[in-house]
Design a protein around this motif. Sequence first.
Motif, PDB file in Angstrom:
ATOM      1  N   GLU A 189      20.642   1.195 -10.542  1.00  0.00           N
ATOM      2  CA  GLU A 189      20.226  -0.207 -11.261  1.00  0.00           C
ATOM      3  C   GLU A 189      19.308  -0.093 -12.243  1.00  0.00           C
ATOM      4  O   GLU A 189      19.429  -0.891 -13.086  1.00  0.00           O
ATOM      5  CB  GLU A 189      19.459  -1.311  -9.719  1.00  0.00           C
ATOM      6  N   ILE A 190      18.348   0.875 -12.103  1.00  0.00           N
ATOM      7  CA  ILE A 190      17.407   0.957 -13.169  1.00  0.00           C
ATOM      8  C   ILE A 190      18.189   1.391 -14.417  1.00  0.00           C
ATOM      9  O   ILE A 190      17.685   0.880 -15.642  1.00  0.00           O
ATOM     10  CB  ILE A 190      16.364   1.951 -12.794  1.00  0.00           C
ATOM     11  N   LYS A 191      19.065   2.148 -14.142  1.00  0.00           N
ATOM     12  CA  LYS A 191      19.621   2.649 -15.588  1.00  0.00           C
ATOM     13  C   LYS A 191      20.561   1.411 -16.088  1.00  0.00           C
ATOM     14  O   LYS A 191      20.305   1.252 -17.334  1.00  0.00           O
ATOM     15  CB  LYS A 191      20.864   3.743 -15.146  1.00  0.00           C
ATOM     16  N   GLU A 192      20.991   0.395 -15.298  1.00  0.00           N
ATOM     17  CA  GLU A 192      21.842  -0.659 -15.841  1.00  0.00           C
ATOM     18  C   GLU A 192      20.915  -1.420 -16.804  1.00  0.00           C
ATOM     19  O   GLU A 192      21.149  -2.084 -17.468  1.00  0.00           O
ATOM     20  CB  GLU A 192      22.532  -1.103 -14.878  1.00  0.00           C
ATOM     21  N   GLN A 193      19.758  -1.735 -16.033  1.00  0.00           N
ATOM     22  CA  GLN A 193      18.631  -2.676 -16.614  1.00  0.00           C
ATOM     23  C   GLN A 193      18.212  -2.314 -17.986  1.00  0.00           C
ATOM     24  O   GLN A 193      17.883  -3.140 -18.720  1.00  0.00           O
ATOM     25  CB  GLN A 193      17.592  -2.788 -15.732  1.00  0.00           C
ATOM     26  N   HIS A 194      18.293  -1.067 -18.201  1.00  0.00           N
ATOM     27  CA  HIS A 194      17.868  -0.422 -19.393  1.00  0.00           C
ATOM     28  C   HIS A 194      18.964  -0.131 -20.381  1.00  0.00           C
ATOM     29  O   HIS A 194      18.759   0.817 -21.362  1.00  0.00           O
ATOM     30  CB  HIS A 194      16.861   0.635 -19.303  1.00  0.00           C
ATOM     31  N   LYS A 195      20.230  -0.134 -20.138  1.00  0.00           N
ATOM     32  CA  LYS A 195      21.498   0.465 -20.471  1.00  0.00           C
ATOM     33  C   LYS A 195      21.605   0.294 -21.911  1.00  0.00           C
ATOM     34  O   LYS A 195      22.059   1.138 -22.751  1.00  0.00           O
ATOM     35  CB  LYS A 195      22.681  -0.053 -20.032  1.00  0.00           C
ATOM     36  N   ASP A 196      21.362  -1.056 -22.558  1.00  0.00           N
ATOM     37  CA  ASP A 196      21.378  -1.288 -24.060  1.00  0.00           C
ATOM     38  C   ASP A 196      20.134  -0.217 -24.819  1.00  0.00           C
ATOM     39  O   ASP A 196      20.969   0.178 -25.882  1.00  0.00           O
ATOM     40  CB  ASP A 196      21.216  -2.728 -24.383  1.00  0.00           C
ATOM     41  N   MET A 228      11.935   3.198 -18.269  1.00  0.00           N
ATOM     42  CA  MET A 228      13.200   3.472 -17.669  1.00  0.00           C
ATOM     43  C   MET A 228      12.857   4.849 -16.840  1.00  0.00           C
ATOM     44  O   MET A 228      13.150   5.209 -15.758  1.00  0.00           O
ATOM     45  CB  MET A 228      14.445   3.529 -18.271  1.00  0.00           C
ATOM     46  N   VAL A 229      12.296   5.848 -17.795  1.00  0.00           N
ATOM     47  CA  VAL A 229      11.806   7.175 -17.043  1.00  0.00           C
ATOM     48  C   VAL A 229      10.875   6.901 -16.144  1.00  0.00           C
ATOM     49  O   VAL A 229      11.187   7.439 -14.710  1.00  0.00           O
ATOM     50  CB  VAL A 229      11.449   8.060 -18.253  1.00  0.00           C
ATOM     51  N   LEU A 230      10.010   5.910 -16.374  1.00  0.00           N
ATOM     52  CA  LEU A 230       8.846   5.849 -15.329  1.00  0.00           C
ATOM     53  C   LEU A 230       9.344   5.327 -14.093  1.00  0.00           C
ATOM     54  O   LEU A 230       8.863   5.672 -13.066  1.00  0.00           O
ATOM     55  CB  LEU A 230       7.601   4.913 -16.145  1.00  0.00           C
ATOM     56  N   GLU A 231      10.043   4.288 -14.136  1.00  0.00           N
ATOM     57  CA  GLU A 231      10.736   3.588 -12.973  1.00  0.00           C
ATOM     58  C   GLU A 231      11.520   4.697 -12.216  1.00  0.00           C
ATOM     59  O   GLU A 231      11.517   4.618 -11.075  1.00  0.00           O
ATOM     60  CB  GLU A 231      11.418   2.446 -13.457  1.00  0.00           C
ATOM     61  N   SER A 232      12.169   5.513 -12.859  1.00  0.00           N
ATOM     62  CA  SER A 232      13.314   6.290 -12.148  1.00  0.00           C
ATOM     63  C   SER A 232      12.567   7.447 -11.433  1.00  0.00           C
ATOM     64  O   SER A 232      12.785   7.880 -10.337  1.00  0.00           O
ATOM     65  CB  SER A 232      14.225   6.985 -13.235  1.00  0.00           C
ATOM     66  N   LEU A 233      11.283   7.731 -12.235  1.00  0.00           N
ATOM     67  CA  LEU A 233      10.581   9.191 -11.449  1.00  0.00           C
ATOM     68  C   LEU A 233       9.854   8.304 -10.220  1.00  0.00           C
ATOM     69  O   LEU A 233       9.810   9.056  -9.296  1.00  0.00           O
ATOM     70  CB  LEU A 233       9.557   9.585 -12.479  1.00  0.00           C
TER      71      LEU A 233
END
Length: 235
Positions: A156-163, A216-221
């Motif tokens: 979901e995080i990846k998709e939110q920042h995909k553009d 995106m990196v911060l949220e994923s970590l």
Amino acid sequence: MLRSLLGEPPRRDEGLLSDTFKTMRQVIQHFQARPDRSSGSKLDYSKLQIWIEGLAASLDELEQCTHASAFFRHKVHTRYIAEMGPQEKGDYARYVYFYKDGFIRVFSILDKLGTVLNELYGLNTARVKPHYSYFTVLRQFSYLGVHPRLGQRLTEIKEQHKDSLSRLRRRRNTEIHYMNSEMQDDLWQKNQAPHGKLELEDMDQHLTDLMDGYQMVLESLNVSFKYTLSNIKVF
């Protein structure tokens, strides 16, 4: 470190950044307290500790690069390089340096995170693709049907920042494999207007993408290590 070079006070870690560092430290402390793999565990706790410490250091460096890139972007006001004075040319060069360093670090950190997740959760991603990326690891969660809550949230995080990620990835690939990414902008302009002055790239859009990549990196970590901490007893 960079803020002192820019004449600014040290960063005060707050919000999601502070929470992420805290969570990563807690996971590291857990692995420090664990016996080594000779005790029968399949995990190498010393290696994981070093990997996660490296991730924390890389996150710190990415935040600094993003901040420094924004700092120097706001010092550039001229639209054409040919019209810049020496000071502004220097500030533009420093903006480009930290911007490029930043978008390269975005994907470096994600791939390091993928390596840690692959090891922690036994995803065996190398069987699918020997030289795998973070995004291959994400697909492996779904393919194996393991830890769906973590895999789904990271996707979901990846998709939110995909553009933004897509644009950053193209520029990363250009920078690494073909030419300096800012020179690609120059080449495009020359093809569009061969006799006109070269105008600067859209620095605001590029900076927005970099800041979005950092987020995106911060949220994923944060999600990855919060999940790991909540399941720490299984390791």
